[in-house]
Motif scaffolding. Sequence first.
Motif, mmCIF file in Angstrom:
data_model
loop_
_atom_site.group_PDB
_atom_site.id
_atom_site.type_symbol
_atom_site.label_atom_id
_atom_site.label_comp_id
_atom_site.label_asym_id
_atom_site.label_seq_id
_atom_site.Cartn_x
_atom_site.Cartn_y
_atom_site.Cartn_z
ATOM 1 N N PRO A 1 0.834 -1.211 0.000
ATOM 2 C CA PRO A 1 0.000 0.000 0.000
ATOM 3 C C PRO A 1 0.873 1.268 0.000
ATOM 4 N N MET B 1 0.906 5.854 -1.083
ATOM 5 C CA MET B 1 0.192 7.047 -1.536
ATOM 6 C C MET B 1 0.831 7.598 -2.817
ATOM 7 N N HIS C 1 9.341 6.385 -4.548
ATOM 8 C CA HIS C 1 10.800 6.535 -4.509
ATOM 9 C C HIS C 1 11.410 5.186 -4.131
ATOM 10 N N GLY D 1 12.404 3.999 -1.416
ATOM 11 C CA GLY D 1 11.836 3.396 -0.205
ATOM 12 C C GLY D 1 10.672 2.489 -0.575
ATOM 13 N N HIS D 2 9.733 3.033 -1.355
ATOM 14 C CA HIS D 2 8.592 2.223 -1.822
ATOM 15 C C HIS D 2 9.089 1.053 -2.670
ATOM 16 N N LEU E 1 10.111 -2.033 -0.889
ATOM 17 C CA LEU E 1 8.970 -2.863 -0.455
ATOM 18 C C LEU E 1 8.462 -3.711 -1.630
ATOM 19 N N PHE F 1 5.230 -3.118 4.707
ATOM 20 C CA PHE F 1 5.194 -1.772 5.269
ATOM 21 C C PHE F 1 6.598 -1.347 5.688
ATOM 22 N N GLY F 2 6.877 -0.049 5.552
ATOM 23 C CA GLY F 2 8.199 0.464 5.908
ATOM 24 C C GLY F 2 8.275 0.823 7.383
ATOM 25 N N ASP G 1 7.527 4.487 8.862
ATOM 26 C CA ASP G 1 6.303 4.845 9.588
ATOM 27 C C ASP G 1 6.100 3.802 10.686
ATOM 28 N N PRO H 1 13.152 -2.223 6.264
ATOM 29 C CA PRO H 1 13.981 -1.160 6.837
ATOM 30 C C PRO H 1 13.843 0.184 6.103
ATOM 31 N N ILE H 2 14.218 1.254 6.785
ATOM 32 C CA ILE H 2 14.150 2.608 6.209
ATOM 33 C C ILE H 2 15.220 2.762 5.128
ATOM 34 N N VAL H 3 14.820 3.251 3.960
ATOM 35 C CA VAL H 3 15.771 3.568 2.897
ATOM 36 C C VAL H 3 16.086 5.065 2.987
ATOM 37 N N LYS I 1 14.163 8.746 2.915
ATOM 38 C CA LYS I 1 13.425 9.067 1.690
ATOM 39 C C LYS I 1 11.955 9.235 2.028
HETATM 40 P P1 AMP Z 1 3.517 6.347 1.793
HETATM 41 O O1 AMP Z 1 3.389 6.396 0.308
HETATM 42 O O2 AMP Z 1 4.330 7.457 2.373
HETATM 43 O O3 AMP Z 1 2.192 6.148 2.487
HETATM 44 O O4 AMP Z 1 4.363 5.044 2.124
HETATM 45 C C1 AMP Z 1 3.956 3.778 1.673
HETATM 46 C C2 AMP Z 1 4.797 2.711 2.320
HETATM 47 O O5 AMP Z 1 6.175 2.926 1.990
HETATM 48 C C3 AMP Z 1 4.718 2.751 3.862
HETATM 49 O O6 AMP Z 1 4.698 1.420 4.343
HETATM 50 C C4 AMP Z 1 5.984 3.470 4.232
HETATM 51 O O7 AMP Z 1 6.449 3.143 5.522
HETATM 52 C C5 AMP Z 1 6.944 2.975 3.167
HETATM 53 N N1 AMP Z 1 8.056 3.914 3.035
HETATM 54 C C6 AMP Z 1 7.991 5.243 2.802
HETATM 55 N N2 AMP Z 1 9.211 5.796 2.809
HETATM 56 C C7 AMP Z 1 10.071 4.776 3.080
HETATM 57 C C8 AMP Z 1 11.493 4.707 3.240
HETATM 58 N N3 AMP Z 1 12.282 5.776 3.140
HETATM 59 N N4 AMP Z 1 12.035 3.501 3.506
HETATM 60 C C9 AMP Z 1 11.251 2.401 3.631
HETATM 61 N N5 AMP Z 1 9.928 2.404 3.492
HETATM 62 C C10 AMP Z 1 9.343 3.583 3.214
#
Ligand code: AMP
Length: 280
Positions: A28, A30, A34, A36-37, A40, A146-147, A150, A174-176, A184
């Motif tokens: 999932p 929004m 980038h 990070g997404h 996943l 999920f990242g 958050d 993990p956080i990218v 990110k």
């Molecule tokens: P968002 O589009 O911001 O709602 O994020 C969608 C998914 O991507 C969520 O599970 C976030 O935690 C994950 N996510 C966003 N930024 C990062 C990042 N820098 N590293 C890892 N996961 C991320």
Amino acid sequence: MQLVKTIQEVRAQVAAWRREGLTVGLVPTMGYLHEGHQSLIRRSAAENDRTVVSVFVNPIQFGPNEDLEAYPRDIERDKQAVSEAGGDLIFNPDPSEMYPQHFTSFIDTTETTELLCGAVRPVHFRGVCTVVGKLFNIVLPDRAYFGQKDAQQLATIRRFVRDLDFPVQIVACPIVREADGLAKSSRNTYLSATERQAALVLSRSLRLGREAIEQGERSAARVIDIIRTELQREPLARIDYVEVVDFVNIQRVERIEGETLVAIAVYIGKTRLIDNFVWN
Ligand code: AMP
């Protein structure tokens, strides 16, 4: 890779995959994707036969004075990013597809949403849990990704999946980060060049907090103090919160012992950024 806009189309595609005996992962998002997404999506593609990526700026998780209108959107770019990372299907519904008239049912959580972002964004997690629950029911994935970026969201989703018996495995990633340490985020696009530089104070302050713990510091108050002091040295930064909580219940701890989440939210100019680390 295909893009669909209706629940019916997603269900038909997933049902066809199921008839072939294929497993399905869900990521999932929004949108405004980038790396990070993409991390996943790659993980899901590695662990499942097919991967669905939802791209939906979920209106009900934004408060009245938040950035719903301004949130960046670029579906053409997202298609590229999903296909590059190995996703198979993008679900990109219009708000009216997800929230028909008289939409009045929500997934509401307590405990894990009391502090941190839950304290300052009152409707946020109800909106997140409701949309994620709907996506689980629409896609019926084996696993969802999920990242840890958050972290409170992750703990909260784990909680409602357990409490409400959703038959899905939650996978934490993990956080990218950018090369210079900034986590990110689609919201980084709001930052001016000066603010982008100032935003490094988030990861820098967390690094100091982590180093203190690594050197034996166990007092949450002391770690919070170290992080706050570093954040306060940056004139463009305004602290929203600095918290040390247990990573399961998201409740404050005095001593850093079990799996502990150190989380911060900081305004850089008008942009609110979050970052964290988990100590185990
Ligand atoms: P968002 O589009 O911001 O709602 O994020 C969608 C998914 O991507 C969520 O599970 C976030 O935690 C994950 N996510 C966003 N930024 C990062 C990042 N820098 N590293 C890892 N996961 C991320």
